[in-house]
Design a protein around this motif. Structure first.
Motif, PDB file in Angstrom:
ATOM      1  N   GLN A 174       0.785  -1.169  -0.044  1.00 22.64           N
ATOM      2  CA  GLN A 174       0.016  -0.042  -0.034  1.00 22.64           C
ATOM      3  C   GLN A 174       0.854   1.243   0.114  1.00 22.64           C
ATOM      4  O   GLN A 174       1.920   1.241   0.520  1.00 22.64           O
ATOM      5  CB  GLN A 174      -0.924   0.093   1.144  1.00 22.64           C
ATOM      6  N   ALA A 175       0.572   2.344  -0.734  1.00 20.12           N
ATOM      7  CA  ALA A 175       1.051   3.472  -0.790  1.00 20.12           C
ATOM      8  C   ALA A 175       0.783   4.476   0.540  1.00 20.12           C
ATOM      9  O   ALA A 175      -0.190   4.254   0.921  1.00 20.12           O
ATOM     10  CB  ALA A 175       1.062   4.331  -1.979  1.00 20.12           C
ATOM     11  N   GLU A 176       1.796   5.140   1.012  1.00 22.61           N
ATOM     12  CA  GLU A 176       1.511   6.025   2.195  1.00 22.61           C
ATOM     13  C   GLU A 176       0.589   6.928   1.993  1.00 22.61           C
ATOM     14  O   GLU A 176      -0.176   7.418   2.802  1.00 22.61           O
ATOM     15  CB  GLU A 176       2.937   6.529   2.770  1.00 22.61           C
ATOM     16  N   LEU A 177       0.448   7.349   0.850  1.00 22.56           N
ATOM     17  CA  LEU A 177      -0.625   8.641   0.302  1.00 22.56           C
ATOM     18  C   LEU A 177      -1.771   7.838  -0.335  1.00 22.56           C
ATOM     19  O   LEU A 177      -1.586   7.109  -1.361  1.00 22.56           O
ATOM     20  CB  LEU A 177       0.000   9.687  -0.353  1.00 22.56           C
ATOM     21  N   ASP A 178      -2.942   8.164   0.284  1.00 21.41           N
ATOM     22  CA  ASP A 178      -4.217   7.785  -0.474  1.00 21.41           C
ATOM     23  C   ASP A 178      -4.520   6.281  -0.588  1.00 21.41           C
ATOM     24  O   ASP A 178      -5.086   5.759  -1.476  1.00 21.41           O
ATOM     25  CB  ASP A 178      -4.408   8.392  -1.663  1.00 21.41           C
ATOM     26  N   SER A 179      -4.203   5.511   0.647  1.00 24.52           N
ATOM     27  CA  SER A 179      -4.670   4.038   0.630  1.00 24.52           C
ATOM     28  C   SER A 179      -5.800   3.903   1.859  1.00 24.52           C
ATOM     29  O   SER A 179      -5.449   4.371   2.942  1.00 24.52           O
ATOM     30  CB  SER A 179      -3.393   3.257   0.816  1.00 24.52           C
ATOM     31  N   GLU A 180      -6.752   3.515   1.318  1.00 28.81           N
ATOM     32  CA  GLU A 180      -7.904   3.309   2.099  1.00 28.81           C
ATOM     33  C   GLU A 180      -7.752   2.237   3.237  1.00 28.81           C
ATOM     34  O   GLU A 180      -7.354   1.196   2.809  1.00 28.81           O
ATOM     35  CB  GLU A 180      -9.305   3.148   1.491  1.00 28.81           C
ATOM     36  N   THR A 181      -8.025   2.433   4.331  1.00 25.73           N
ATOM     37  CA  THR A 181      -8.292   1.378   5.333  1.00 25.73           C
ATOM     38  C   THR A 181      -9.327   1.273   6.192  1.00 25.73           C
ATOM     39  O   THR A 181     -10.178   2.340   6.011  1.00 25.73           O
ATOM     40  CB  THR A 181      -6.899   1.751   6.536  1.00 25.73           C
ATOM     41  N   ARG A 182      -9.620   0.199   7.035  1.00 24.90           N
ATOM     42  CA  ARG A 182     -10.898   0.528   7.909  1.00 24.90           C
ATOM     43  C   ARG A 182     -10.839   1.557   8.946  1.00 24.90           C
ATOM     44  O   ARG A 182     -12.206   1.932   9.464  1.00 24.90           O
ATOM     45  CB  ARG A 182     -11.069  -0.797   8.433  1.00 24.90           C
ATOM     46  N   THR A 183      -9.625   2.076   9.052  1.00 25.73           N
ATOM     47  CA  THR A 183      -9.785   3.308  10.113  1.00 25.73           C
ATOM     48  C   THR A 183      -9.183   4.418   9.632  1.00 25.73           C
ATOM     49  O   THR A 183      -9.101   5.632  10.407  1.00 25.73           O
ATOM     50  CB  THR A 183      -8.924   2.998  11.430  1.00 25.73           C
ATOM     51  N   SER A 184      -9.324   4.571   8.056  1.00 25.41           N
ATOM     52  CA  SER A 184      -8.792   5.857   7.749  1.00 25.41           C
ATOM     53  C   SER A 184      -9.853   7.010   7.603  1.00 25.41           C
ATOM     54  O   SER A 184     -10.585   6.619   7.947  1.00 25.41           O
ATOM     55  CB  SER A 184      -8.148   5.654   6.236  1.00 25.41           C
ATOM     56  N   HIS A 185      -9.263   8.058   7.338  1.00 18.76           N
ATOM     57  CA  HIS A 185     -10.104   9.406   7.323  1.00 18.76           C
ATOM     58  C   HIS A 185      -9.697  10.245   6.268  1.00 18.76           C
ATOM     59  O   HIS A 185      -8.539  10.249   5.646  1.00 18.76           O
ATOM     60  CB  HIS A 185      -9.847  10.017   8.599  1.00 18.76           C
ATOM     61  N   VAL A 186     -10.593  10.967   5.407  1.00 17.49           N
ATOM     62  CA  VAL A 186     -10.299  11.977   4.543  1.00 17.49           C
ATOM     63  C   VAL A 186     -10.671  13.209   4.910  1.00 17.49           C
ATOM     64  O   VAL A 186     -11.723  13.589   5.287  1.00 17.49           O
ATOM     65  CB  VAL A 186     -11.232  11.561   3.188  1.00 17.49           C
ATOM     66  N   TYR A 187      -9.659  14.273   4.701  1.00 15.03           N
ATOM     67  CA  TYR A 187      -9.990  15.652   5.096  1.00 15.03           C
ATOM     68  C   TYR A 187     -10.321  16.364   3.736  1.00 15.03           C
ATOM     69  O   TYR A 187      -9.748  16.180   2.776  1.00 15.03           O
ATOM     70  CB  TYR A 187      -8.742  16.326   5.745  1.00 15.03           C
ATOM     71  N   THR A 188     -11.295  17.101   3.945  1.00 18.13           N
ATOM     72  CA  THR A 188     -11.933  17.729   2.820  1.00 18.13           C
ATOM     73  C   THR A 188     -11.633  19.374   2.719  1.00 18.13           C
ATOM     74  O   THR A 188     -11.913  20.018   1.828  1.00 18.13           O
ATOM     75  CB  THR A 188     -13.437  17.882   2.971  1.00 18.13           C
ATOM     76  N   ALA A 189     -10.652  19.704   3.795  1.00 17.79           N
ATOM     77  CA  ALA A 189      -9.816  21.031   3.695  1.00 17.79           C
ATOM     78  C   ALA A 189      -8.673  21.145   4.247  1.00 17.79           C
ATOM     79  O   ALA A 189      -8.431  20.375   5.059  1.00 17.79           O
ATOM     80  CB  ALA A 189     -10.863  21.992   4.335  1.00 17.79           C
ATOM     81  N   THR A 190      -8.202  22.159   3.641  1.00 22.42           N
ATOM     82  CA  THR A 190      -6.593  22.346   4.364  1.00 22.42           C
ATOM     83  C   THR A 190      -6.550  23.003   5.600  1.00 22.42           C
ATOM     84  O   THR A 190      -7.693  23.642   5.855  1.00 22.42           O
ATOM     85  CB  THR A 190      -5.583  23.156   3.106  1.00 22.42           C
TER      86      THR A 190
END
Length: 205
Positions: free
Chosen positions: A122-138
């Protein structure tokens, strides 16, 4: 089989809570405990133990990208304690059972798993996991987690008894910075014109 909870006065001023188990028959009085007693380890005593907070880990480190999956997980394991109660040796086991996350951007999630590091594929950037989170703003945020523990105890090597109730332990928040990416297309041939737009010769200009 009946579980009994009752109190015994030591003849001075202290009261101690005990538990015992015994078979109950129709002819037995229902208000009298039968059999040997054992001290009961309460939820109040469980919460007074030095339960460790989970360590918060983020991938890819303290910086991530807007719109990309950021892997977040908790490092924590079962814990054991050996307090004494009413002159008895008590063994206590604490199990982390759920994790309530606050990602600092107004989003909260609760998981029954602690998550873990990314796999080698898995790449460190943008790999989805069961506990990952996506930020929608800087921006700069702080991530925190509250770990819920369940427990059980044993008296003098006896059977393990569940502790009624849970304990929560908060972890210190960790900072994370969310950046954005920009893509630019250039038509310059840097071998022919090292100072062309996007070429190394223009770095910092």
């Amino acid at each position: 089989m009946v579980d009994w909870d009752y109190k015994r006065n030591d003849g001075i001023s202290n009261w101690e809570t005990f538990q015992t188990q015994a078979c109950s028959y129709p002819s037995d009085p229902v208000d009298r405990p039968v059999g040997p007693s054992r001290p009961a380890f309460s939820i109040t005593e469980f919460r007074s133990l030095a339960l460790k907070p989970a360590k918060i880990v983020t991938q890819p480190g303290r910086h991530t990208l807007k719109g990309a999956y950021t892997n977040v997980y908790a490092e924590v394991s079962d814990q054991g304690f050996s307090p004494r109660l009413a002159g008895k040796v008590i063994s206590v086991r604490a199990h982390p059972s759920s994790f309530a996350w606050n990602y600092g951007d107004g989003t909260t999630k609760t998981f029954t798993i602690q998550g873990g590091p990314l796999r080698p594929d898995q790449a460190e950037l943008d790999s989805e996991t069961r506990t990952s989170h996506v930020y929608t703003a800087t921006g700069d945020y702080h991530i925190s987690v509250s770990t819920t523990y369940t427990g059980e105890y044993s008296v003098d090597g006896g059977p393990w008894v569940p502790i009624i109730g849970t304990a929560q332990v908060n972890s210190p928040a960790v900072p994370i910075s969310v950046w954005r990416t920009e893509t630019h297309l250039y038509a310059e041939n840097c071998l022919e014109n090292p100072n062309g737009a996007g070429c190394p010769g223009t770095a910092g200009k």
